[in-house]
Structures are given as C-alpha cells and as structure tokens.
Write a protein that holds these residues in place. Structure first.
Motif, PDB file in Angstrom:
ATOM      1  N   GLU A 120       0.845  -1.131  -0.099  1.00 27.92           N
ATOM      2  CA  GLU A 120       0.041   0.047   0.036  1.00 27.92           C
ATOM      3  C   GLU A 120       0.825   1.358  -0.062  1.00 27.92           C
ATOM      4  O   GLU A 120       0.975   2.015   1.042  1.00 27.92           O
ATOM      5  CB  GLU A 120      -0.899  -0.086   1.395  1.00 27.92           C
ATOM      6  CG  GLU A 120      -1.931  -1.081   1.181  1.00 27.92           C
ATOM      7  CD  GLU A 120      -2.886  -1.016   2.210  1.00 27.92           C
ATOM      8  OE1 GLU A 120      -4.015  -0.102   2.085  1.00 27.92           O
ATOM      9  OE2 GLU A 120      -2.807  -1.698   3.255  1.00 27.92           O
ATOM     10  N   ALA A 121       1.681   1.228  -1.193  1.00 31.08           N
ATOM     11  CA  ALA A 121       2.473   2.504  -1.159  1.00 31.08           C
ATOM     12  C   ALA A 121       1.760   3.899  -0.927  1.00 31.08           C
ATOM     13  O   ALA A 121       2.653   4.562  -0.440  1.00 31.08           O
ATOM     14  CB  ALA A 121       3.396   2.546  -2.605  1.00 31.08           C
ATOM     15  N   GLY A 122       0.603   4.104  -1.389  1.00 34.73           N
ATOM     16  CA  GLY A 122       0.066   5.444  -1.239  1.00 34.73           C
ATOM     17  C   GLY A 122       0.035   5.884   0.313  1.00 34.73           C
ATOM     18  O   GLY A 122       0.148   6.801   0.759  1.00 34.73           O
ATOM     19  N   ARG A 123      -0.618   4.538   1.188  1.00 35.69           N
ATOM     20  CA  ARG A 123      -0.728   4.948   2.789  1.00 35.69           C
ATOM     21  C   ARG A 123       0.552   5.158   3.120  1.00 35.69           C
ATOM     22  O   ARG A 123       0.980   5.994   4.069  1.00 35.69           O
ATOM     23  CB  ARG A 123      -1.763   3.847   3.115  1.00 35.69           C
ATOM     24  CG  ARG A 123      -3.179   3.817   2.907  1.00 35.69           C
ATOM     25  CD  ARG A 123      -3.669   2.571   3.522  1.00 35.69           C
ATOM     26  NE  ARG A 123      -3.713   2.760   5.058  1.00 35.69           N
ATOM     27  CZ  ARG A 123      -3.772   1.632   5.830  1.00 35.69           C
ATOM     28  NH1 ARG A 123      -3.693   0.579   5.583  1.00 35.69           N
ATOM     29  NH2 ARG A 123      -3.749   1.979   7.253  1.00 35.69           N
ATOM     30  N   SER A 124       1.518   4.345   2.686  1.00 37.28           N
ATOM     31  CA  SER A 124       2.832   4.443   3.169  1.00 37.28           C
ATOM     32  C   SER A 124       3.405   5.733   3.003  1.00 37.28           C
ATOM     33  O   SER A 124       3.987   6.488   4.051  1.00 37.28           O
ATOM     34  CB  SER A 124       3.508   3.690   2.451  1.00 37.28           C
ATOM     35  OG  SER A 124       5.113   3.601   2.812  1.00 37.28           O
ATOM     36  N   SER A 125       3.179   6.449   1.691  1.00 39.62           N
ATOM     37  CA  SER A 125       3.700   7.654   1.565  1.00 39.62           C
ATOM     38  C   SER A 125       3.159   8.895   2.547  1.00 39.62           C
ATOM     39  O   SER A 125       3.616   9.949   2.877  1.00 39.62           O
ATOM     40  CB  SER A 125       3.496   8.054   0.202  1.00 39.62           C
ATOM     41  OG  SER A 125       4.342   7.094  -0.530  1.00 39.62           O
ATOM     42  N   ALA A 126       1.718   8.508   2.502  1.00 40.46           N
ATOM     43  CA  ALA A 126       1.026   9.637   3.538  1.00 40.46           C
ATOM     44  C   ALA A 126       1.730   9.727   4.875  1.00 40.46           C
ATOM     45  O   ALA A 126       1.879  10.849   5.535  1.00 40.46           O
ATOM     46  CB  ALA A 126      -0.303   9.184   3.614  1.00 40.46           C
ATOM     47  N   ILE A 127       2.148   8.618   5.452  1.00 38.91           N
ATOM     48  CA  ILE A 127       2.703   8.540   6.666  1.00 38.91           C
ATOM     49  C   ILE A 127       4.064   8.891   6.480  1.00 38.91           C
ATOM     50  O   ILE A 127       4.358  10.029   7.532  1.00 38.91           O
ATOM     51  CB  ILE A 127       2.782   7.252   7.269  1.00 38.91           C
ATOM     52  CG1 ILE A 127       1.482   6.589   7.219  1.00 38.91           C
ATOM     53  CG2 ILE A 127       3.523   7.183   8.750  1.00 38.91           C
ATOM     54  CD1 ILE A 127       1.541   5.035   8.142  1.00 38.91           C
ATOM     55  N   ALA A 128       4.741   8.903   5.510  1.00 33.62           N
ATOM     56  CA  ALA A 128       6.108   9.523   5.489  1.00 33.62           C
ATOM     57  C   ALA A 128       5.979  11.192   5.282  1.00 33.62           C
ATOM     58  O   ALA A 128       7.012  11.858   5.730  1.00 33.62           O
ATOM     59  CB  ALA A 128       6.938   9.077   3.873  1.00 33.62           C
TER      60      ALA A 128
END
Lengths: 337, 309
Positions: free
Chosen positions: B275-283
């Motif tokens: 889930e790269a999208g959610r991962s990026s949001a946390i980043a």
C-alpha cells in the motif's frame, strides 16, 4: 576546636574530595572503554569456539570463567570464508546444508559500492562546493539553500520514488520494459537497474547535501590571494580548482571520503530494497541481515553468525585503526555531522 | 605604467568569479544527482500520498486525501506514533545524559586522542552488526550480558519481551551513539574559556554549581544541535529494529506490535502490505513532524546565539 584547625581540616577535605572526584571520573572513563570494547571481544570469543561448547559450557560457570575461549578453533571463520569441508560444517552446525551467505561475494560488493560512492560523491561535491564558495552567479544562494533543504528529507521519504527510478520509471518519462532495446547489447528484463550494483550506488554517487555543505565550509576558509594571482594570469577555474584548492583541501577531502565510505558501507535500507532478492549482488549488511532472518528460532548457529558478524565489521575496524584520529579531529572541525 | 596594471585586474575582476558560464560545469553533476534523487522524488513522494499506488501492479489512481483520512482511524498508525515517541524519549534521555557525563569527564581529565577514538568506534560499526552482537549478548539463555544483569537481579526477555524491546533497542543505540555524541559536546566544551572556571573556583563555587551556571548555559548552542540531531536520528530508527526483531523467525516490529516504530510501519506498508499510497502519506506526516520539531527546538534553545558573544 579553634577556627584555624577547622580551616585546615576544611582544606584537607576539599583536596581529598577533589582527588576522589578525579578518581571517580577516571573510573568512569575506564568503564566506558571496557563497555565499548567488550562486545567486540565477546563476538570474537564466540566465533573462536564451537556451538557445542557454547551450549554445554554454560552450566555452573561464572562470568569470569567464561571470559576466555576454551578449546579455540578457527573453523567458524573458515566456514564463513567458504574454506571448510562438508564434514566440518556438519560437525559445527549439526546440519549438512546449513544456510549460509557468501562472504567473499558480499565483501566484494560492499567494497565496490562503498568505493564508488566515496569517490563519486567526494569529487562531485567538491566541484559544487567550489562553485558555491568561489564563483558568483545569479541564484547561487537560493540554489545552495535548496541543496541544504535536502538534508531534512528522511531517506525513507524518497525510498519508493527512488526505487521507481531504479526500475526505469522516470515519472513522466518511462524507461521500463522494452524502451531501451535500441541500445546495442541491452537485453530488457524489465528491471532496468534493479538488482544491480549501479542501482545501489546511483542515489549517493553524485552528491549528498551534507558533503557539499562540509566542503563549502572548508573552501570558504581558504585564502583567496593565491587564486586571484592565478586568475589574473589567465588560469581557468578548473585549473585553480585542481592546482590551488585540491592540494590545500586534500586532508579534508580524504576525511570526507572516509566518512562517506563508512556511511555507504553501513547502509542497509536502500540495498535491502534494491538487491535484497539478488544474493549475488548483496553487500555485507544485507547479506548478514537476510542470513539472520533465515536462521532457525531454536539453536541458531551462534558461532558461525558471530564469525560472520565480526568479519562484516572488520573492514570498518581496520579503517578506524588507520584513520581514527583523523575522523575524531574532523568532529572538532565540522562541529556537527 | 603602474596605472594600467592596477586597473586591468580590477576591470576584469567582475568576470573572474563570474557567471553561470563559469559555474555550470562545476554544478552539473551534483545538480543532476540532486534533481534525480532528492528533489523530484520528494515531489513524487507527496504525489504518491494522494494515490492508491500498488507497487506490484505498478499503477494507481488519484484518491485525494483518502490516505490521510484513513490514518486518523488506523490503530496501527497511532501505535507506531506511540512506540516511536517512547523510543525517542528514552533514547534522547539516556544518550544525552551519558554523553554530557563522558564529555565533562574527558574535558577535566584527558585530551587523549586514543580514548576519543575508541569511544567513537561503535558509531562507525554497521547497525546490522550491532543488532546481531546484542542479540547474542542479550540472549536470555546464553547471553553473557543478560547473565551479568541477572546477577544484579535484572531479568528480562530483552528483544523478545513486549515491554522490554523498546528500552532494549534504546539501550543498544545509546551504546552505539553516546561516544560520538560525547565528542560533539566535548568539542563544544573546548570553546568555553577556562578562566570562567578559575573565577568560579576562586569564588568557592562547587562542581555542580559550575556545571549549572557555566557549562550548561554556554554549551546551549551545541546542546541544541545535538538534541536536534539525536531526535531526527531517533525517529528514523530502522535497521536495528528490522534485524533484531525480524531475525530467527521473528517478525520485524514484534513481538506483536511492540516495536513497530514509524519507519518500520512505513516500510511494511509499502513493501509487505503493498500500500505505497498510505505508506507515503505517513512519510509526509513524518517529514512535517521532523521539520516542525527542528524549527521549534532551534527556536526554543536559541541555537544561533551564544552567551559568550
């Protein structure tokens, strides 16, 4: 008691107290050195004995009796280096085909990766530092500030985007798949630089904001009168860079190169993502990490693991022994890394 | 004869250090590297946080702020925030306290470069190696340090204990970093004039008073930078957790969710849960947090002013 006596007694207590303070401080430093060194010694000690001895020798012995290795053997180190016979491996691990990693391949990869990054980053950052410290051009300070903001970006923030680049996907311009087939000899596996050493090296090869900053600070302190004379005589800026700045800045550039080499050697996350599934291309950190996750939960091969661990740190320890003082002095100079 | 010689360089001087024409060859390699691997990826990371990107399929659609909205209700995200905050707190406290103690002791006793080199050594060793060494030293059956601690009545499962794992990792990283941090503070101590301590001693000040009234105030700019660096570094702990809790059949971030710090969660979302999208949001949240913390810390501690000036 008279006040004079009281005064003398007070003076004596003070000096005793001061001496005790110094003694306590020395004891603290001695303890610190022991605490720093002991884990490395214990890793060596574990690598020098058999697994059987680790498991048996434990019962009924105190810490002191366990400090020296009993019945030392080099077989674990030979196993890691791929020099042991099958019989020796069976005896050491109880398994015929124990999970292992290829130390020499991983060592070679680490040396190539760290070496290329150290050289590329230092040279290209020095060129940029020269422009930022010596040349005047429009937008110089704004560009330098932009570089500096790069220091604030956590590496994980650009992890997935950089992985895309390594896969050949340049966002609005896609190199993936067969778009590179026009290059003679290029066989598309659709992976571009994934699973290759250039892929591991690339993001750190051209610059890091810290390297540019570090060298610019130093270049700013170099006296300009020498170069001005050379410039008036018609020397080019490359000439100045090579014949005036480089000789003066060589010690600092070597220090930066060593720091960069060690940082690249220790890097784990980026190579894990790019070559984690390509055993032939893994540097030591990743090979060791993957090897650990493959170990069984019960009765792992501790002596083999500790031999590999020590051998993975050995190159850094050697660099430290040669250049330790230089690295310590660089902290005084730069103040902060 | 003298006038033209003097005026020629002056007339030329504007060109001597001049212009993009001279600068671009020097800047080109670093500029390519900066754009390719820092600047554009940063923009792309922000863009990804507004998509539901799937790394395996390598495609995704724009979903607006959905990833951010989901964060609010994601218990694992809040768990990661809690675990990270606990780790950062413990690590900063122990690392800074030990570092100040060591730096002051060295400042009073010795300028030995051998001791300074030795205490820097752990900082140069790969995190992976350090994690493995301490997995062995703190092994609850066979580890010698675990054994030593049990002499003092300290029994623990260390990396395998849900409550112990974060303090254990903080302890390991304190071991790795305290010498280096002490060297930074030691460098700061060298800038404090010795005459201040002599004056203090003449006035009958105790060691503790001098520490409180002279050393700490004058060290403030260095301490501020050390705190910022330690805090940014602590929020980014990854290698140690990944190897120490993921080895020997364990799961990184374990036991349970006990050591899933923010970095591990970001990694897990992108590469394990895809889930790269959610991962990026946390980043993005992490990046903003670090920027805000840095800004306020430097502001609060007035890092750019020294009381010596």
């Amino acid at each position: 008691m008279s006040s004079a006596l009281e005064g003398m007694a007070g003076g004596a207590t003070r000096s005793v107290k001061a001496r005790m303070g110094r003694g306590a401080a020395w004891a603290l430093l001695a303890l610190l050195v022991i605490v720093t060194i002991f884990p490395f010694y214990w890793t060596l000690r574990t690598g020098l004995v058999s697994n059987a001895s680790l498991f048996e020798g434990n019962q009924g012995k105190g810490v002191i009796e366990r400090v020296l290795p009993d019945d030392p053997t080099a077989v674990n180190f030979r196993r890691v280096l791929g020099q042991a016979t099958e019989a020796e491996i069976l005896e050491a691990t109880g398994r015929t085909n124990s999970a292992s990693f290829n130390y020499l391949t991983a060592l070679k990869n680490s040396v190539i990766i760290a070496g290329a990054i150290a050289v590329g980053q230092t040279v290209f950052s020095a060129l940029a530092a020269y422009a930022f410290s010596r040349l005047q051009f429009k937008g110089r300070d704004a560009l330098f500030f932009l570089y500096l903001t790069g220091m604030m970006i956590p590496p994980i923030f650009v992890l997935v985007p950089n992985l895309f680049l390594i896969l050949g996907d340049f966002w609005f311009f896609d190199f993936t798949g067969e778009s590179l087939n026009w290059i003679p000899g290029y066989e598309s596996d659709g992976l571009f630089l994934l699973g290759t050493l250039p892929g591991v090296i690339a993001p750190f090869f051209f610059m890091t904001p810290f390297a540019v900053f570090f060298l610019r600070q130093f270049f700013l302190g170099i006296n300009r009168s020498l170069e001005e004379a050379a410039l008036i005589d018609g020397a080019s800026h490359f000439r100045i860079f090579r014949s005036v700045i480089l000789p003066i800045a060589r010690p600092q550039m070597i220090t930066l190169g060593i720091l960069t080499y060690i940082t690249a050697w220790n890097e784990f996350l980026w190579p894990l993502v790019t070559v984690g599934r390509f055993p032939e291309k893994q540097p030591l950190t990743v090979a060791l990490g993957v090897f650990t996750t493959q170990q069984p939960g019960t009765q792992p091969d501790w002596s083999g693991l500790m031999s590999g661990t020590l051998l993975a740190a050995l190159p850094v320890i050697i660099i430290f022994m040669i250049f330790g003082k230089r690295l310590v002095d660089s902290i005084q100079f730069s103040g902060i890394k | 004869m003298a006038a033209p010689v003097a005026s020629a360089p002056r007339g030329k001087k504007l060109n001597l250090y001049g212009g993009w024409k001279a600068a671009w060859p020097f800047l080109l390699p670093s500029f390519i590297g900066f754009m390719l691997f820092f600047f554009i990826p940063t923009l792309r990371g922000i863009y990804l946080s507004f998509t539901d990107w799937n790394l395996l399929a390598n495609r995704g659609d724009f979903v607006g702020v959905e990833n951010y909205e989901r964060l609010v209700d994601d218990p694992l995200f809040w768990n990661a925030v809690r675990v990270s905050a606990w780790y950062v707190f413990l690590n900063i406290l122990s690392q800074t306290a030990f570092a100040i103690l060591i730096a002051v002791a060295m400042d009073r006793l010795t300028k030995s470069s051998i001791i300074r080199s030795i205490i820097m050594l752990p900082y140069l060793i790969p995190n992976v190696v350090v994690a493995l060494i301490f997995l062995w030293l703190l092994n609850s059956n066979l580890g010698i340090i675990a054994d030593l601690f049990s002499w003092f009545g300290i029994e623990s499962n260390y990396f395998a204990g849900p409550n112990a794992v974060i303090p254990t990792i903080a302890g390991v990283n304190t071991w790795r970093h305290m010498g280096y941090t002490a060297l930074l503070i030691f460098a700061g101590l060298q800038t404090i004039p010795k005459s201040l301590y002599e004056a203090g001693a003449l006035d009958g000040a105790s060691e503790w008073q001098m520490m409180k009234r002279i050393t700490i105030p004058l060290l403030r700019p260095v301490l501020a930078l050390v705190l910022v660096i330690t805090m940014i570094g602590s929020f980014q702990v990854f290698d140690t957790v990944q190897v120490a809790t993921g080895g020997f059949g364990g799961r990184p971030g374990g036991p349970g969710d006990a050591s899933r710090v923010i970095y591990v969660y970001i990694y897990e979302l992108a590469f394990v849960r895809n889930e790269a999208g959610r991962s990026s949001a946390i980043a993005v949240v992490l990046l903003l947090t670090l920027m805000v913390i840095t800004f306020f810390q430097l502001k609060l501690l007035r890092a750019n002013e020294s009381d010596l000036a």
